[in-house]
Design an enzyme around this catalytic site. Sequence first.
Site, PDB file in Angstrom:
ATOM      1  N   THR A  29       4.042   4.167 -16.842  1.00  0.00           N
ATOM      2  CA  THR A  29       5.315   3.515 -16.487  1.00  0.00           C
ATOM      3  C   THR A  29       5.312   2.027 -16.771  1.00  0.00           C
ATOM      4  OG1 THR A  29       4.592   3.075 -14.202  1.00  0.00           O
ATOM      5  CG2 THR A  29       5.686   5.195 -14.644  1.00  0.00           C
ATOM      6  N   CYS A  33       1.867  -1.776  -8.474  1.00  0.00           N
ATOM      7  CA  CYS A  33       2.351  -1.558  -7.108  1.00  0.00           C
ATOM      8  C   CYS A  33       1.321  -2.003  -6.081  1.00  0.00           C
ATOM      9  CB  CYS A  33       2.635  -0.062  -6.870  1.00  0.00           C
ATOM     10  SG  CYS A  33       3.793   0.698  -8.025  1.00  0.00           S
ATOM     11  N   CYS A  37       2.735   1.875  -1.742  1.00  0.00           N
ATOM     12  CA  CYS A  37       4.000   2.186  -2.418  1.00  0.00           C
ATOM     13  C   CYS A  37       4.428   3.625  -2.117  1.00  0.00           C
ATOM     14  CB  CYS A  37       3.845   2.016  -3.926  1.00  0.00           C
ATOM     15  SG  CYS A  37       5.387   2.322  -4.840  1.00  0.00           S
ATOM     16  N   ARG A  62       4.697  -4.808 -15.063  1.00  0.00           N
ATOM     17  CA  ARG A  62       5.762  -5.479 -14.299  1.00  0.00           C
ATOM     18  C   ARG A  62       5.747  -4.988 -12.861  1.00  0.00           C
ATOM     19  NH1 ARG A  62      10.003  -2.328 -13.012  1.00  0.00           N
ATOM     20  NH2 ARG A  62      10.461  -0.457 -14.255  1.00  0.00           N
ATOM     21  N   CYS A  67       8.407  -1.141  -4.088  1.00  0.00           N
ATOM     22  CA  CYS A  67       7.477  -1.613  -3.050  1.00  0.00           C
ATOM     23  C   CYS A  67       7.299  -3.131  -3.052  1.00  0.00           C
ATOM     24  CB  CYS A  67       6.114  -0.941  -3.197  1.00  0.00           C
ATOM     25  SG  CYS A  67       5.138  -1.479  -4.634  1.00  0.00           S
ATOM     26  N   ASP A 455     -17.318 -25.073  24.482  1.00  0.00           N
ATOM     27  CA  ASP A 455     -15.986 -25.091  25.089  1.00  0.00           C
ATOM     28  C   ASP A 455     -16.038 -24.393  26.451  1.00  0.00           C
ATOM     29  OD1 ASP A 455     -12.838 -25.356  24.176  1.00  0.00           O
ATOM     30  OD2 ASP A 455     -13.188 -23.668  25.515  1.00  0.00           O
TER      31      ASP A 455
END
Length: 502
Positions: A29, A33, A37, A62, A67, A455
């Site tokens: 594709t 992701c 996703c 890309r 998601c 402390d």
Amino acid sequence: MTSDDSRYEAVTSRDARFDGEFFFAVSTTGIYCRPSCPATTPHRRNVTFFPTAAAAQSGGFRACRRCRPDAVPGSAGWNVRADLVGRAMRLIGDGVVDREGVAGLAARLGYSARQVQRQLNAEVGAGPIALARAQRAHTARVLLQTTTLRAAEIAFAAGFASVRQFNDTVREIYALTPGELRATRPGRASRFGSVGIADGAGGVPLRLAHRGPYAAGEVFDHLAARALDGIEEMAGERGDRTYRRTLRLPHGTGIAEVRESTGGSTGGGWLECRLHLSDLSDLTTATQRMRRLFDLDADPHAVAERLGADPALAPLVARTPGLRAPGAADVHELTLRAVLGGQVSVAAGRRLGSALVAAYGAPLRVPSGGLTRTFPAAGALAEAGLDELGMPDSRRAVLRGVAAALAEGRIRLDPGADRDRAEKELLGLRGVGSWTAGYVRMRALGDPDVLLTGDAAVRAGMRHAGAEAVDAEAWRPWRTYAMHYFWNAAADRRRTASAGRI
């Protein structure tokens, strides 16, 4: 996640614990992701894993529109690591490459630009320019989807050198033109109003993502107890509060508003935030500073796994899952406040800090509610009389000395500072003790492995939890979080004692 097979198991189970820790890309594709996703899980043979979004983008993939992998929390690993790569990642997140270039980044790190490039490429799969470019693209998407600014204004506000570079980057990463990306903006409601297109006066609405459970009540309690008049305020009742503060940023000033209640599930969620900036080119820096203040890149699962194995800490971890260690919105401010509060109670430190702001803070051009000033710059305090504070001369001299060291650059405190060196240099200043230096290391420099055994409240919490004889080395690298659990235990004991007296 030590192997690609284990990473694939996380993808198969849509495990949100690893969002931001790694990304996966699908060759069929061309999309990358986050592990959680919700899309159909791809076949293993089609999946490639990347340590950063920038590496996936450099590989030609890309961002998934479903998601939104650019909106995940950052990796907790960069906060743990004190090496060159960890320091570089923190500085790039703060926008140093956009402001000072790769040469400026390398100078801050004390290495050559070539060494920085080589180390980043080897470990995170992308160099400083690619990492900064991915960050600019995310900033551009936020501005496109939350403001009515023209595309040209957004290009320069996000840090791009030209509109053409902006257009090309958006198309490459999102496979959409800027106009098409703006049209896909989500329409959702928030405490601050509709989170869609906003005008400039309404600020920029954001969802600051975190992983795992988030103990918002404890974080907001911590900030409320220390809020300084004029630069911070807390509105609302516990469980539905809004923290507001002023910011002094590289190009101007700003006001940040963060809502207490979190969105999402225990697998991950977000804090709603709105930023009002005098210069939108400060958006990336302001966002990262609020993320550090609220410790949003932490890994609560790793913390719980390590600390929950200790019999003394296990009940505290179970009682307050997702406890965070608040950082700093401004490292110089936090350092000077630590000096003020080093030998006094939290309430007394707050009174001194408020007096300092009232006397020397720079007025906001347009006040907003109780927010009227920014915290004084270190240079303004280096020569100040400080008579308004009612402190002994010796303590005022210490504050001036620390302010001068910060203003002159003799001590460099920024997200990429060498923590060991910074702590040593702080201890070398007259009047600065181990508590102050350790507190600065923990909050200003974001070190997750600090334990202030001197402390009083920490010691009280350890006694209450039965942890005095425990080997604290077993808590590494999360001793800062152990300390916050002990602080909470001590506070719970005080509240219980007060209720009994009533």
